[in-house]
Design a protein around this motif. Structure first.
Motif, short mmCIF file in Angstrom:
data_model
loop_
_atom_site.label_atom_id
_atom_site.label_comp_id
_atom_site.label_asym_id
_atom_site.label_seq_id
_atom_site.Cartn_x
_atom_site.Cartn_y
_atom_site.Cartn_z
N GLU A 233 0.83 -1.21 0.00
CA GLU A 233 0.00 0.00 0.00
C GLU A 233 0.86 1.25 0.00
O GLU A 233 0.55 2.23 -0.69
N PHE A 234 1.94 1.21 0.75
CA PHE A 234 2.86 2.36 0.83
C PHE A 234 3.43 2.69 -0.55
O PHE A 234 3.38 3.84 -1.01
N ILE A 235 3.98 1.69 -1.22
CA ILE A 235 4.61 1.91 -2.53
C ILE A 235 3.59 2.39 -3.55
O ILE A 235 3.85 3.33 -4.33
N VAL A 236 2.41 1.76 -3.56
CA VAL A 236 1.35 2.14 -4.51
C VAL A 236 0.94 3.59 -4.31
O VAL A 236 0.81 4.37 -5.27
N GLU A 237 0.73 4.00 -3.05
CA GLU A 237 0.29 5.36 -2.75
C GLU A 237 1.36 6.39 -3.13
O GLU A 237 1.05 7.44 -3.71
N ILE A 238 2.62 6.10 -2.79
CA ILE A 238 3.71 7.02 -3.14
C ILE A 238 3.83 7.17 -4.65
O ILE A 238 3.99 8.28 -5.18
N LEU A 239 3.74 6.05 -5.37
CA LEU A 239 3.84 6.09 -6.84
C LEU A 239 2.66 6.86 -7.44
O LEU A 239 2.84 7.67 -8.36
N LYS A 240 1.47 6.62 -6.94
CA LYS A 240 0.29 7.32 -7.46
C LYS A 240 0.42 8.83 -7.29
O LYS A 240 0.18 9.60 -8.23
N ARG A 241 0.82 9.26 -6.11
CA ARG A 241 0.93 10.70 -5.85
C ARG A 241 2.07 11.32 -6.65
O ARG A 241 1.95 12.44 -7.15
N THR A 242 3.17 10.56 -6.80
CA THR A 242 4.31 11.08 -7.57
C THR A 242 3.95 11.22 -9.04
O THR A 242 4.22 12.25 -9.67
N LEU A 243 3.33 10.20 -9.61
CA LEU A 243 2.94 10.23 -11.03
C LEU A 243 1.91 11.33 -11.30
O LEU A 243 1.95 11.98 -12.35
N LYS A 244 1.01 11.52 -10.36
CA LYS A 244 0.00 12.57 -10.51
C LYS A 244 0.66 13.94 -10.60
O LYS A 244 0.31 14.78 -11.44
N ARG A 245 1.65 14.18 -9.73
CA ARG A 245 2.34 15.48 -9.73
C ARG A 245 3.18 15.65 -10.99
O ARG A 245 3.26 16.74 -11.55
N ILE A 246 3.81 14.55 -11.44
CA ILE A 246 4.60 14.63 -12.67
C ILE A 246 3.69 14.99 -13.84
O ILE A 246 4.05 15.82 -14.70
N PHE A 247 2.51 14.38 -13.90
CA PHE A 247 1.55 14.68 -14.97
C PHE A 247 1.15 16.16 -14.94
O PHE A 247 1.10 16.81 -15.98
N ILE A 248 0.89 16.69 -13.76
CA ILE A 248 0.49 18.10 -13.63
C ILE A 248 1.62 19.02 -14.09
O ILE A 248 1.39 20.00 -14.81
N ILE A 249 2.85 18.67 -13.71
CA ILE A 249 4.02 19.49 -14.09
C ILE A 249 4.19 19.49 -15.61
O ILE A 249 4.38 20.55 -16.23
N ILE A 250 4.12 18.30 -16.21
CA ILE A 250 4.27 18.20 -17.67
C ILE A 250 3.17 18.97 -18.38
O ILE A 250 3.42 19.70 -19.36
#
Length: 611
Positions: free
Chosen positions: A216-233
């Protein structure tokens, strides 16, 4: 004041603004007050021993002295203070936000961060802080103090590791184990600071929580990181599309450069802001997960730290101040004005600032680098044939006082012979054959004598002669200078050593000879180091250090530049020379550098501003 519900845009804006203010103030305290004071203390300690500098060539004697012990004590004090400001305070802030109680001023947060350090003033606490400062940056997981964010194993050590299969496997195994240890104990600071557990219990509880919820930890961290990367791009693409019409319309070169600079300033500003806020955001994510995972375990988490109510003042619920809105708007406007002004200045001074003409010498490593077998005469001949500026090679003394070319402590890696050069006579060594580790299909080569290298290089190529191994002493320096002078090659030779005392000897006894000090770290006044050439491991070769060396009238050389990333970085840098195993790659990179478009030149220059 406007009351807000959670998940409103203004709510998140307030959180970001709150973190940003803390980052600005805390980094200001560190950069303007703490680090300068620490640097001054260290310099005074170094100077009190009669030195101007402490480097990799002479640090052991200092470290084992009383002054060295004092320096280590101050370093530990600095580590503790930075932990309070860079980690503890942010964890406590994120816990307060989670519980919807926010301290009204940043001074209070700084006070809380420093106050929290008492939990770490014990041997186990100091060990934990050292682990966070040194190990965490190596595995790139977790949080560390700001000065250590980019700490990595030097590339010259990595090259030795990766050249050996056993060492490579061992290295990756250790990194994997350390990654697991760091991941399993990632909530240790949260348990110490929020739940006020002692260090042993905090380590144990973090381990139990992560072993159960690591997926759960890894999934949540990846989801939040990818979401922010998408917003930045998406944001960067939006900026680019907004300015695209201006690029399509025909215009002068000045307008083109201005638009490019202005757009890039905005994009780089966004990236810089994101980098600046990365640690607070990551800690915010960790704290949210800390609360959520503990709630799954049926545990209610609440900040237990006893706070001085006279120093604390809370706002509840979290509110967004109209004055903050105005300040934010004014700040953004001023940033845009500054961007326009700087873009105009740089546009009309483009060639001077962005494209100064510079010549960088290519110095082939260990004879000829990958052109032939290591430290072989054939390698030197190929370097001359292809037009290298200089060749760097290693000299050792034999048992019968002759000088041969070899790098390692013995000949095992290249010839299979386990003995050292000092345990063998010249005729024994000349029967050895050096295998070509760069290309096994090429013929092996014999071990060369120093005289052969000097005679081959004379009037053909500059020579960097490194005095190497346990036979590198004053006798070696005297003998090499004699051989050089017999051939009238004083202007073609630079004598190198990792031993600072040996460099000082050469400088004092043979001022007519050029010398070069090799080092992989230095503290103090770099410009006052002895040596005509200062040859830095690549992580030391920042733009500022190179300029400091050049202002002192010395040449700044970087070693060993072998990776594509390093080659690209240093051919565009302000160094005077590059030592490399890959002559052709560096030569091609310099050619590509000189053929860049305006856009590529601007990008490279702006991305290089902090190096």
């Amino acid at each position: 004041m406007i009351n807000l519900k959670k998940k409103d845009l203004a709510y998140y804006s307030r959180i970001i603004w709150f973190y940003m203010k803390y980052q600005i103030i805390s980094k200001g305290i560190v950069g303007i007050v703490i680090l300068p004071i620490f640097t001054l203390i260290i310099q005074k300690l170094i100077k009190s021993t009669g030195r101007t500098n402490l480097s990799s060539g002479d640090y052991l004697e200092f470290l084992f002295s009383f002054k060295g012990i004092e320096m280590l004590i101050f370093a530990i004090i600095l580590l503790i203070i930075l932990t309070g400001l860079d980690i503890n305070a942010l964890i406590i802030m994120s816990a307060m936000i989670r519980e919807n109680r926010v301290v009204s001023n940043i001074r209070s947060i700084v006070y809380i961060g420093i106050k929290s350090l008492k939990s770490f003033l014990k041997p186990s606490g100091l060990f934990l802080l050292i682990y966070v400062a040194i190990i965490v940056p190596l595995v790139s997981i977790g949080i560390t103090i700001s000065p250590m964010e980019n700490f990595q194993i030097p590339n010259f050590i990595k090259s030795v590791i990766f050249d050996n299969n056993i060492l490579s496997v061992l290295f990756y195994t250790i990194i994997f184990i350390l990654t697991l240890i760091t991941l399993v104990h990632i909530f240790t600071f949260h348990y110490i600071l929020i739940s006020e557990y002692d260090i042993r219990r905090a380590l144990k509880e973090s381990s139990k929580l992560m072993k159960k919820y690591w997926k759960e930890f890894i999934v949540e961290i990846l989801k939040r990181t990818l979401k922010r990367i998408f917003i930045i791009i998406a944001l960067i693409i939006l900026i680019f599309l907004t300015t695209l019409p201006a690029y399509i319309i025909p215009k002068s070169i000045y307008i083109s450069r201005f638009l490019t600079l202005f757009t890039l300033f905005i994009i780089i500003g966004i990236i810089a802001f994101i980098t600046f806020m990365a640690v607070p955001v990551f800690i915010e994510d960790l704290t949210r997960l800390f609360y959520e995972l503990n709630e799954k375990e049926g545990r209610r988490i609440e900040l237990n730290m006893k706070l001085d109510k006279k120093k604390m003042e809370y706002k509840k619920p979290l509110e967004f101040n109209i004055g903050s809105k105005k300040f934010f708007t004014i700040s953004i406007t001023l940033i845009l004005i500054v961007d326009i002004v700087f873009a105009l200045i740089l546009t009309f001074n483009f060639e001077t600032i962005f494209n100064p003409k510079r010549d960088i010498e290519i110095i082939v490593h260990r004879g000829g680098g990958d052109l032939a077998a290591e430290n072989s005469l054939r390698g030197l001949e190929k370097a001359i044939e292809l037009g290298a500026d200089r060749s760097e090679f290693d000299v050792q003394r034999t048992r019968d006082n002759q000088y041969i070319i070899n790098h390692d402590m013995n000949f095992k890696r290249l010839t299979g012979e386990k003995r050292k050069s000092s345990d063998m006579d010249l005729d024994e060594i000349e029967r050895l054959k050096i295998k070509d580790t760069f290309n096994s299909s090429r013929p092996s080569q014999k071990v060369a004598r120093l005289e052969e290298f000097l005679d081959t290089g004379k009037n053909n190529i500059g020579l960097f002669i490194e005095l190497k191994g346990n036979t590198a002493d004053r006798q070696m320096a005297d003998d090499i200078v004699r051989l050089v002078k017999e051939r009238g090659m004083e202007d073609e030779i630079v004598l190198l050593s990792l031993d600072y005392e040996l460099i000082k000897y050469i400088e004092e006894k043979y001022p007519e000879m050029k010398s070069g000090f090799l080092y992989f770290f230095s503290i103090g006044d770099i410009g006052r180091l002895k040596g005509d050439y200062l040859i830095m491991e690549e992580r030391e070769a920042s733009k500022g250090r190179v300029e400091e060396i050049q202002k002192a009238g010395k040449k700044a050389i970087v070693w060993t530049v072998n990776t594509p990333k390093s080659i690209d970085r240093f051919v565009k840098s302000n160094v005077d020379g590059i030592i490399t195993d890959h002559f052709k790659k560096v030569k091609d990179a310099i050619k590509e550098r000189d053929q860049r478009s305006d856009f590529e030149i601007i990008i490279d220059k702006l991305l290089d501003f902090d190096k």
